[in-house]
Each structure stands twice: as structure tokens, then as C-alpha cells.
Design a protein around this motif. Structure first.
Motif, mmCIF file in Angstrom:
data_model
loop_
_atom_site.group_PDB
_atom_site.id
_atom_site.type_symbol
_atom_site.label_atom_id
_atom_site.label_comp_id
_atom_site.label_asym_id
_atom_site.label_seq_id
_atom_site.Cartn_x
_atom_site.Cartn_y
_atom_site.Cartn_z
ATOM 1 N N ASP A 675 0.828 -1.105 -0.134
ATOM 2 C CA ASP A 675 0.022 0.000 0.071
ATOM 3 C C ASP A 675 0.995 1.055 0.074
ATOM 4 N N PHE A 676 1.708 1.237 0.921
ATOM 5 C CA PHE A 676 2.815 2.342 0.984
ATOM 6 C C PHE A 676 3.316 2.833 -0.600
ATOM 7 N N ALA A 677 3.892 1.685 -1.211
ATOM 8 C CA ALA A 677 4.497 2.064 -2.524
ATOM 9 C C ALA A 677 3.494 2.366 -3.478
ATOM 10 N N ALA A 678 2.224 1.711 -3.319
ATOM 11 C CA ALA A 678 1.124 1.939 -4.270
ATOM 12 C C ALA A 678 0.942 3.725 -4.338
ATOM 13 N N GLN A 679 0.872 4.176 -2.928
ATOM 14 C CA GLN A 679 0.516 5.394 -2.749
ATOM 15 C C GLN A 679 1.598 6.371 -3.145
ATOM 16 N N ALA A 680 2.911 5.942 -3.261
ATOM 17 C CA ALA A 680 3.938 6.666 -3.577
ATOM 18 C C ALA A 680 3.822 6.924 -5.062
ATOM 19 N N ILE A 681 3.521 5.593 -6.037
ATOM 20 C CA ILE A 681 3.186 5.798 -7.223
ATOM 21 C C ILE A 681 2.057 6.604 -7.697
ATOM 22 N N ARG A 683 0.938 9.130 -6.003
ATOM 23 C CA ARG A 683 1.190 10.717 -5.931
ATOM 24 C C ARG A 683 1.919 11.267 -7.097
ATOM 25 N N ALA A 684 2.650 10.474 -7.697
ATOM 26 C CA ALA A 684 3.620 10.954 -8.811
ATOM 27 C C ALA A 684 2.764 10.696 -10.191
ATOM 28 N N ALA A 685 1.558 10.281 -10.088
ATOM 29 C CA ALA A 685 0.900 10.129 -11.532
ATOM 30 C C ALA A 685 0.532 11.420 -12.204
ATOM 31 N N PRO A 686 0.771 11.021 -13.570
ATOM 32 C CA PRO A 686 0.823 12.392 -14.396
ATOM 33 C C PRO A 686 -0.483 12.677 -14.732
ATOM 34 N N GLN A 687 -0.596 14.064 -14.951
ATOM 35 C CA GLN A 687 -1.865 14.823 -15.353
ATOM 36 C C GLN A 687 -1.611 15.060 -16.833
ATOM 37 N N TRP A 688 -1.948 14.291 -17.688
ATOM 38 C CA TRP A 688 -1.438 14.364 -18.894
ATOM 39 C C TRP A 688 -3.045 14.461 -19.679
ATOM 40 N N PRO A 689 -3.020 15.215 -20.710
ATOM 41 C CA PRO A 689 -4.375 15.091 -21.513
ATOM 42 C C PRO A 689 -4.167 13.904 -22.335
ATOM 43 N N GLY A 690 -5.713 13.370 -22.155
ATOM 44 C CA GLY A 690 -5.764 11.926 -22.856
ATOM 45 C C GLY A 690 -5.318 10.789 -22.033
ATOM 46 N N VAL A 691 -4.769 11.111 -20.680
ATOM 47 C CA VAL A 691 -4.380 9.796 -19.987
ATOM 48 C C VAL A 691 -5.359 9.880 -18.818
ATOM 49 N N ILE A 692 -5.897 8.605 -18.465
ATOM 50 C CA ILE A 692 -6.418 8.396 -17.231
ATOM 51 C C ILE A 692 -5.699 7.393 -16.379
ATOM 52 N N VAL A 693 -5.503 7.489 -15.207
ATOM 53 C CA VAL A 693 -4.930 6.574 -14.238
ATOM 54 C C VAL A 693 -6.019 6.149 -13.222
ATOM 55 N N LEU A 694 -6.231 4.490 -13.614
ATOM 56 C CA LEU A 694 -7.025 3.986 -12.589
ATOM 57 C C LEU A 694 -6.339 3.304 -11.468
ATOM 58 N N GLY A 695 -6.656 3.352 -10.231
ATOM 59 C CA GLY A 695 -5.935 2.685 -9.174
ATOM 60 C C GLY A 695 -5.300 3.586 -8.248
ATOM 61 N N SER A 731 10.198 7.563 -13.535
ATOM 62 C CA SER A 731 11.474 8.285 -13.178
ATOM 63 C C SER A 731 11.160 8.841 -12.011
ATOM 64 N N ARG A 732 10.193 9.323 -11.574
ATOM 65 C CA ARG A 732 9.771 10.169 -10.440
ATOM 66 C C ARG A 732 9.599 9.364 -9.143
ATOM 67 N N VAL A 733 9.679 7.802 -9.287
ATOM 68 C CA VAL A 733 9.360 7.395 -8.264
ATOM 69 C C VAL A 733 10.489 6.313 -7.764
ATOM 70 N N ARG A 734 10.645 6.114 -6.389
ATOM 71 C CA ARG A 734 11.832 5.332 -6.172
ATOM 72 C C ARG A 734 10.869 4.383 -4.992
#
Ligand code: ADP
Ligand code: ZN
Length: 751
Positions: A675-681, A683-695, A731-734
Motif C-alpha cells: 500500500d505504501f509503495a502504491a501510494q507513492a506511485i 502521488r507521482a501520477a501524471p496529469q496528462w491530456p488523454g491519459v487516465i490512471v485508474l487505481g 522516473s519520479r518514483v523510488r
């Protein structure tokens, strides 16, 4: 002055370029590594070279300088480690090197991980061990000829020398066997100079070349027309994709053999991809009938030494045709001129661990980079391929009729909501009656259920305890033949206990639901004298067992075959007239975007086993959802309408092939870390036109092999470069600790 310094800089750059070389290693490193050339000419790109890395001595491949690589701050050449010897192997050709780079970029795997698939047989990189042969020497011949020697030969030595005189040089053991003596005698004879050792390099015998000149079966007019178009693709000598789209039993194999023959005649190598090697025996037989010899094979069942010989023979161009599973795509063919992907819609073309790739799609990529044609073959082409045909990228070559006028089977739905069945019974009265009818006519039946084992769930009647895998969120499946409870995800196995482990009551465990083994009981209860057999793709039984069952079925030593999807593929049983689909709804449950398509393909395919010769077949499909579009399309035989409806649904939802999709699967050994790692990923999710992140969401298989899993699904418009978006994001996630991230571009599995 300025000129001079410019010149000096250019010269320095030149000498730097000369002194260093990039080497890609078959390891999951982000890039190729620089090495120094100690002197002389650099080995050409593609050469296999030995290099040192962290105290180890590894084999890698000389790689081109990438555009990005040139901007890196370079280590001075004198601080680089020197490369070692160049191995005596043909270099990997440029098209294959570009293919490896492109597969890596597409799947977001490291190029080294992809290279590893191309050099998957480390021992093939070594020259074969030379053979030590024994031959008689001049002194030996003289000793045999001498009448009154100073030191007479012992009887044993004389026998050895006579044996050697009368035979060409042979291995020591062979000499000892023929001379009926111990190996020590041979060594002595060599030591005192009467015989000599000869070291000869060995390559395995040259495999026989398939003969394309002999003609195959007489093709029908339809088949001949289709074959001409495929041959024209090969003869045009460039990249093209043809879809050979023909109903089951229309003779697609015989037809694409014409293209194989044309490629062979043009001096090219050919790769035929088959999804499942169960299809092997009959297919290989047909290949031999057509080309006189067996092709080389490449799949998980071949031995190490065969793998090694085949890899080397492919690389040297000595093998002309390979038939194989998806990994054959990465073999180092120097003269590849045609790839055929048979059953192109088959989901097993998708590799889901390590480098996640779709072998059919990557076959098209390899062909486009090297400039040769691909033939995709199916009776139920994938939606992706059908859309590529409609976009004009692929050409369709159709075989609309079954060979020899065999009629397509009649398909009927059985509405299971209306049928009354006893508990623990799964065959409806109409299906049982149809089986009886087939037996009465001396014909065979096939029952299809995509569930291995006896029952998918076992529970305790007394306390309700259910048997669950300790490593996965999955039920254990009872296998009666082996008396074990098995996890189909991780392979965990335990014996079926006598008592319930929870309440310790005896004789209270009940199986819930059907598996193929349980259907066997039911068939035997209805038809005690029928010869019934179960066919599954279990690793327990293996392809050999499958081949034997296929043979028994063909020879009518079996009346009814009960099987999982392994029976759906490729088989041709002339006396099989009835196919019963026991649970057609099975594939429709679960949130898989290809569920309907897959169900359609599988049921159509299994139905296609019926009535392939003179006798007409029928297919009975048991379903609780007869009004489902898939079932309706199957019953009406309306493939095009089904595909149109599927395409419309996916277009509306922006799903592939109308949009892009990637899955990110994060796993860790405990739930909190996941869960911790999933949250880190997240938080870094892109705001990109035409891209939707689920999860992130817990994966349906929330625990697999003891690892807790979280999933993201990334949806993007077709114009978006999804890989670039993901690269930037990740690249923004460790990731820390035990957390691991797997990227699956174009996922097929949503578990
Ligand atoms: P498909 O792959 O389209 O299902 P197959 O290639 O398996 O069809 O052909 C079905 C059967 O018909 C096979 O047994 C094959 O040998 C036979 N067959 C196909 N075409 C011919 C032909 N022209 N002459 C003789 N037999 C043929
Ligand atoms: Zn498990």
C-alpha cells in the motif's frame, strides 16, 4: 590556432570512438556498457564478446551507440575495462539488434533483458567440445607389418591395432568396444606411439533441409487462389501482413505451406509460430508429409542439447524452418524471410512475466524491421487484427469453405435455466441424449470444460471450511487422479485430508462445481460401457500424453473425450460429430476486456472440431445466459456481427485497439509495504491530456505466491505515446524494500 584546436578535438573524439565500444549484456541493466579496445580493429557490431563485469567474465554483444548515449559524460577510455576475446559465432544481424531495442522500448523492459531472450542458451555460445578420436600411427602400421619384431606385440595390442587399421578414426570408447578390451589398453597404445590421438572439431550433423520442390496435396480452387496471394507476398520481397482467414477445416495449413515453400525456394529461413505445442504431433506429421523432413522445434519441452544445437544451427543458417512457441521469435535467424503465426488470436501468444510481450505483434515488428512478410492465420481473428485489416494495414486472404464440402456444424444453445439437474450433475438431458445418439451411430463426442481437476472448490459440510492456498488468494482445486489439492496459480499442493482440518469431522468434505475429472464420473454413470478419457494441459501429463490421447481418439479407441482448452486446438478427428460445451459462461465472468472475444473464439474453435469429415457435426452449448450477444452470435454463426458489436463497444470505451492500455502491478511481501509503495506511485501520477490512471486497487488475485499485489490501469488515447508518459512518471518514483513493479503494455490478464 582555432583551426588547430578544432582539429585536435576532432582527432581526440575520433580516437576516443576508436578506443571504446559499447557492449550490451544479457542482464537487466538500463543500457549497454562502454569498454576499451586494447588494440587493433574493434569487433564489428553484433559480435559476441567476452567482457569483465564486477569480477565476472560475461558474454555480451557489441552494440551501436544510441543517440542518447552520445551525450553522456564519458569515462576516459583509459579508465574503462578492456574487452576480451570475440567468440567464433556469426554476429547478431542489424535487423535483430534493432528489433531487440524496439521490443525493449515498447515493453519498457531493459534492452539487456530482451537480449537475454535472444541468447537464452548460454552453452550455445561455446564452440562444441572437440571430439577425441583414435587412429593408428605409422609406427603402429609398421609394428603390425613386421615379421620378427624386437618387442613382440601382445595379442590385445595386436587386436587394437588391427581394429584401428580397419576403421576410420573413432572415439576411444568405440575402439575399446570393437577391440574387446579396456580403455586403459587404448591409452597405453597411444602413449607408446603405436596409435595417435586426433582432436577434431564437431558441429552436429547438418539437419536435413525441407524439400520445397515436392508438391503437396492438390489444392482446391479456393485454396489455390489463397496460396497464390500468399506466395505473391513472399515473392514481392518486402514487409507485408496477410491475414489468412478461413473457417475451421478449410485447409489453412496446407495453404500457408505454399508460402513456406516459396520462402524456402527464395533461400530464406522460415519461422512458424504455434501457440500450444499440444498441436504439435498432427502438425509435425503434416509438415513431414509436405516437406519430407521434420522442421526444427523450439519450445519448453525440448532437451538442453537439442536447444543448443538448434540455436547454433539457426544462427549459422543451417536450419531453414523452425516451428516453435513464442520464444522462437528471438532466435538469431540470419536469413529470416517469412513468419507464420498460426492461431494468431490465441491468448498464449502473450507472455505475462519477465518481459511482457505479445509474440504475434512482435512478429509483425520483426518483419517490418527486416522487410519480409508475415502471415497471420485464424478462423476467429483477433479484434486487433480485424481492425488492422479494416484500416488497410493488413490484407485479408479468405478461405470461406470447409475442405471437401464438409458442412459446418449446427450450433444449438441449451438454456440451463430451464433444465432440471440433480445436484452434482452438470450434463443436461438434451446433451446426454445427444451423446447417446452419437454413440448409437458409432460416432464420437467431445465434452469441453475449461476447468482442470475434479472440483474448483472443496468445502466442509459440517463447519463450512473452504480450502484456500496459503500463498495466494485462490481456492485449492481437488485433483482426484493424483489425490491432491492444488493451487493453479502457484503450484502449491497438499494431500486431500481425511478429516476437516478446522472441525476435525470425518467424511464431510464435499466438492463444489465441476472439473473435467468430475465429468468423467458423470459420463461413466450414464454410459458405463463407453470408453472415456480426460485430456488436460497439466504439466503432470505433458505433451507426450496429449499426443497419445490424440492418436487414440483418431483411431476411435476412445468414444468420448473430456477436456480443457487443449482439445479446442487444431485437432482433426474424422468420426467426432458431437461437441458439448458444458459451461459456456465460464469465460464471461471476470472483468477482462477480451472476455467476450475470447469466449467466442474458444467456443467457435472447439465447435470447429465437430463433423470435419463426411458426417455432419453438431455443437450443443450449455449456458445460463443464452441472450448474451456472444451466445447469440455463436448460435447464428454471425462472426462479423459479433466483431462489429465488440469493436463498437471497445471504441466507445476507448479500449484497445482504439486506445492504449498498460497495467502496473506492484507487489511486496506485506500488505502495508504494498500500500505504501502504491501510494507513492499514485502521488507521482501524471496529469496528462488523454491519459487516465485508474487505481491503485488490490488485484483480484490480491495475494500471489505470498506477495501482496496492487494494480494500476493506465488508459490513453491512441495518439499518446504511452511509454513516454510511463517513463516520465516512473522516473519520479523510488521503490523501497521488497516492493517490485511490473509493467504490462497491452495487458491480457487482469488478475
Ligand atoms: P484448418 O487449419 O483450416 O482448420 P486444415 O488445414 O487442418 O484446416 O485442414 C483440414 C483437413 O483437411 C486436414 O486433414 C487436411 O489435411 C485436409 N485438407 C485440407 N485441404 C486439403 C486438400 N486440398 N487436399 C486434401 N486434404 C486436404
Ligand atoms: Zn497458490
Amino acid at each position: 590556432m582555432a583551426d588547430l584546436s578544432g582539429e585536435t578535438a576532432a582527432a581526440a573524439a575520433h580516437s576516443r570512438a576508436l578506443q571504446r565500444v559499447r557492449v550490451l549484456l544479457p542482464l537487466p541493466l538500463p543500457d549497454a556498457l562502454d569498454y576499451r579496445i586494447p588494440g587493433g580493429e574493434p569487433p564489428p557490431p553484433g559480435s559476441f564478446v567476452r567482457v569483465p563485469l564486477a569480477g565476472r567474465n560475461l558474454v555480451g554483444v557489441v552494440w551501436e551507440r544510441s543517440a542518447a548515449g552520445d551525450d553522456r559524460t564519458e569515462l576516459a577510455a583509459d579508465r574503462l575495462k578492456p574487452i576480451g576475446e570475440t567468440l567464433p559465432l556469426p554476429p547478431l544481424d542489424a535487423a535483430l539488434r534493432r528489433f531487440i531495442d524496439r521490443v525493449a522500448a515498447y515493453t519498457m523492459a531493459s534492452p539487456g533483458a530482451v537480449l537475454r531472450m535472444a541468447m537464452s542458451v548460454p552453452e550455445a555460445l561455446q564452440p562444441p567440445r572437440p571430439r577425441r578420436l583414435c587412429a593408428i600411427s605409422a609406427a603402429g602400421l609398421a609394428a603390425l607389418a613386421e615379421r620378427a619384431p624386437a618387442t613382440p606385440l601382445s595379442a590385445t595390442r595386436r587386436r587394437v591395432l588391427e581394429t584401428l587399421r580397419d576403421h576410420p578414426p573413432m572415439p576411444f570408447a568405440e575402439t575399446a568396444r570393437l577391440a574387446k578390451c579396456g580403455a586403459g589398453v587404448i591409452r597405453d597404445v597411444v602413449a607408446c606411439g603405436l596409435a595417435e590421438e586426433r582432436i577434431v572439431p564437431t558441429e552436429p550433423a547438418v539437419p536435413p533441409i525441407p524439400d520445397w520442390r515436392v508438391s503437396g496435396v492438390q489444392l482446391s480452387a479456393d485454396q489455390a487462389a489463397a496460396a497464390r496471394r500468399l506466395v505473391a507476398c513472399v515473392d514481392s520481397g518486402g514487409f507485408r501482413v496477410a491475414l489468412l482467414d478461413g473457417v475451421t477445416g478449410s485447409g489453412k495449413t496446407e495453404t500457408y505451406f505454399a508460402a513456406v515453400a516459396a520462402a524456402l525456394a527464395a533461400g530464406r529461413q522460415v519461422l512458424v509460430l504455434l501457440p500450444e505445442i499440444a498441436l504439435g504431433a498432427q502438425w509435425l506429421q503434416r509438415f513431414r508429409n509436405r516437406f519430407g523432413v521434420l522442421p526444427a522445434q523450439w519450445h519448453s519441452e525440448i532437451s538442453r542439447s537439442e536447444r543448443r544445437d538448434t540455436w547454433r544451427a539457426v544462427a549459422a543458417g543451417r536450419v531453414r524452418v523452425v516451428v516453435g512457441a513464442r520464444s522462437a521469435l528471438f532466435l538469431p535467424f540470419p536469413e529470416l524471410g517469412l513468419i507464420v503465426a498460426d492461431e494468431e488470436h490465441d491468448p498464449s501468444y502473450k507472455q505475462e512475466d519477465g518481459v511482457c510481450y505479445q509474440a504475434r505483434d512482435m512478429a509483425v515488428l520483426r518483419a517490418s524491421l527486416a522487410g519480409f512478410p508475415v502471415v497471420l492465420v485464424s478462423a476467429t481473428p483477433s479484434l486487433e487484427t480485424v481492425v488492422n485489416v479494416s484500416r488497410g494495414r493488413y490484407q485479408r486472404v479468405s478461405l470461406p469453405r470447409r475442405h471437401a464440402e464438409a458442412a459446418l456444424p449446427a450450433i444449438r444453445l441449451i438454456d440451463m435455466r430451464r433444465e432440471r439437474l440433480e445436484t452434482g450433475r452438470f450434463l443436461s438431458p438434451p446433451l446426454v441424449a445427444a451423446i447417446a445418439g452419437a454413440f448409437a451411430a458409432g460416432e464420437q463426442a467431445l465434452l469441453f470444460l475449461n476447468r482442470r481437476g475434479y472440483a474448483p472448490l472443496t468445502l466442509c459440510r459440517a463447519c463450512g471450511h473452504r480450502f484456500q492456498c496459503p500463498n495466494c488468494s485462490a481456492w485449492l482445486v481437488e485433483h482426484r487422479f493424483t489425490r491432491r489439492l492444488l493451487c493453479h496459480h502457484c503450484g502449491h499442493a497438499e494431500a486431500v485430508p481425511a478429516l476437516c482440518p478446522e472441525c476435525m469431522t470425518a467424511g464431510v468434505l464435499v466438492p463444489c462445481g465441476p472439473g473435467v475429472e468430475r465429468l468423467l464420473d458423470e459420463v461413466s454413470a450414464h454410459f458405463p460401457s463407453a470408453r472415456a478419457a480426460v485430456m488436460v494441459s497439466d504439466t503432470l501429463s505433458g505433451p507426450q500424453a496429449a499426443a497419445e490421447l490424440t492418436q487414440a481418439m483418431t483411431e476411435q479407441r476412445i468414444d468420448v473425450l473430456i477436456g480443457t482448452q487443449i482439445v479446442a486446438k487444431g485437432h482433426h478427428f474424422p468420426m467426432l460429430t458431437l461437441v458439448g460445451v458444458v459451461d459456456a459462461d465460464l469465460g464471461l465472468v471476470g472483468g477482462d476486456l477480451r472476455a467476450a472475444e475470447r469466449t467466442y473464439q474458444l467456443l467457435h474453435q472447439v465447435g470447429g472440431r465437430a463433423g470435419r469429415a463426411e458426417r455432419k457435426g453438431q455443437v450443443l452449448i450449455q449456458t445460463f445466459m443464452p441472450e448474451q450477444p456472444v451466445m447469440q452470435a455463436l448460435a447464428a454463426g454471425e462472426r462479423e456481427r459479433f466483431l462489429e458489436a465488440e469493436a463498437a463497444a471497445r471504441r466507445g470505451a476507448g479500449l484497445p485497439p482504439f486506445g492504449r492500455l498498460a497495467a502496473l502491478i506492484l507487489s511486496a511481501i506485506d500488505a502495508q509495504a504494498a500500500d505504501f509503495a502504491a501510494q507513492a506511485i499514485a502521488r507521482a501520477a501524471p496529469q496528462w491530456p488523454g491519459v487516465i490512471v485508474l487505481g491503485p486497487a488490490p488485484a483480484p488475485l490480491a495475494i500471489l505466491r505470498g506477495r501482496h499485489r496492487r494494480r494500476f490501469l493506465v488508459k490513453a488515447d491512441r495518439q499518446v505515446n504511452l511509454q513516454a508518459v510511463l517513463r516520465d512518471w516512473l522516473s519520479r518514483v523510488r521503490l523501497a524494500g521488497s516492493a517490485r513493479l511490473q509493467i504490462d503494455i497491452d495487458p491480457y490478464s487482469f488478475l
